[in-house]
Write an enzyme that holds these catalytic residues in place. Structure first.
Site: not given
Length: 341
Positions: A40, A43
């Site tokens: 994450t 990202h």
């Protein structure tokens, strides 16, 4: 205090100075020792479409950590200064039907640490005491810092009875590898993990998994024959979010098979639903960790001999955070740990 923040709506992450977070009545103030970089966080670093829709800027990011309690809210019980803790990164509302029914991992109002509110890539973090988990003394800081992703693996793997079963894990990222290791540890017969990244598959082999298969080079049916499997996989753990991997899983599941899905596929993924129907497959979506049953099982698995150490491949000082993100973005790493000491 020092913190890694998403300061600009563009690729990158930046070291900055921010105020120490304020301690609320029901909160703990945690001095961070070690953090780990999650997919994450990559990202967010890359500033992809999901990040642009989700992440407020500026914000301190990160949600995988271990630290020491240095401040306690006046209404908190059960913790003391000096306790070593990690924490559940999903902060729940406490008043929706699922929360009140004890199914807090299904809270419809979940807020993510390091996603929707300031995270752990900082010298100090404040979280509700409810979310903190005391780390047993015989579990290292390195392992404690990856409890969040390990919890995803444990929640996914232990969704079904695995004893004596043949298990297919699609996706050899760190969470997939840990899920496969859990499956083997708790008594699965054959555990096969698939990917096209040879570096990650080699990591899986170091974890004692039955077979790591590069599906760009070999056919899964041949692997099954090699292992003496005649009826297909009993349990599937879909960790990749890759449509071809999920389709292959559907093809190779036994009738009555059970699939747990943690990987996030594209919204327009198409599959042959007749395989789900006529095989009588059960598909379960997985999000986060069960609070806090998954956490207790994580600690117990490590204490009973599950060795996760091979999955940690890179360690850096926080001042070298860029090297850590570069390693994660290369695809040639397992878990990457940043030390704040």
């Amino acid at each position: 205090m020092k913190a890694l923040s998403k300061l600009k709506a563009e690729e990158g992450i930046w070291m900055t100075d921010v105020p120490v977070p304020e301690l609320g009545h029901n909160d703990l103030l945690i001095k961070i020792r070690k953090t780990a970089i999650c997919g994450t966080d990559v990202h967010i670093y890359n500033w992809d479409e999901w990040s642009q829709k989700t992440i407020p800027v500026p914000m301190v990011v990160g949600h995988e950590y271990v630290g020491e309690v240095v401040g306690i809210g006046q209404e908190v019980k059960g913790f003391k200064i000096g306790d070593r803790v990690s924490g559940e990164g999903h902060i729940t509302c406490g008043h929706c039907r699922n929360c009140r029914g004890g199914r807090t991992h299904l809270c419809r109002n979940t807020i993510g640490v390091g996603v929707n509110r300031p995270g752990c890539f900082a010298e100090y973090l404040v979280i509700p005491a409810f979310n903190a988990f005391k780390i047993p003394g015989n579990i290292s800081d390195d392992l404690a810092s990856i409890f969040d992703p390990f919890g995803n693996a444990v929640h996914t793997a232990l969704s079904f009875d695995l004893v004596g079963e043949d298990v297919l894990v699609s996706g050899a990222g760190p969470i997939g590898i840990m899920a496969a290791a859990v499956a083997k540890h708790v008594g699965a017969r054959n555990v096969v993990i698939t990917d096209v990244n040879e570096y990650r598959l080699e990591l899986a082999r170091k974890m004692g998994i039955t077979r790591a298969a590069n599906v760009a080079k070999e056919n899964l049916n041949d692997v099954m024959a090699e292992l003496g499997m005649t009826e297909g996989f009993d349990v599937g753990l879909e960790m990749s979010g890759a449509p071809p991997a999920f389709r292959t899983m559907l093809d190779t599941m036994n009738h009555g098979g059970r699939i747990a899905m943690l990987g996030i596929p594209p919204s327009d993924m198409s599959i042959d639903w007749t395989k789900v129907i006529f095989k009588g497959l059960f598909i379960k979506g997985i999000y986060g960790r069960e609070m806090f049953e998954t956490w207790y099982k994580m600690a117990a698995l490590i204490q009973s001999g599950l060795d996760l150490s091979p999955i940690i491949t890179h360690r850096f000082s926080i001042d070298d955070f860029q090297k850590g993100f570069d390693a994660m973005r290369s695809g040639q790493s397992g878990k990457v740990i940043l030390s704040w000491d």
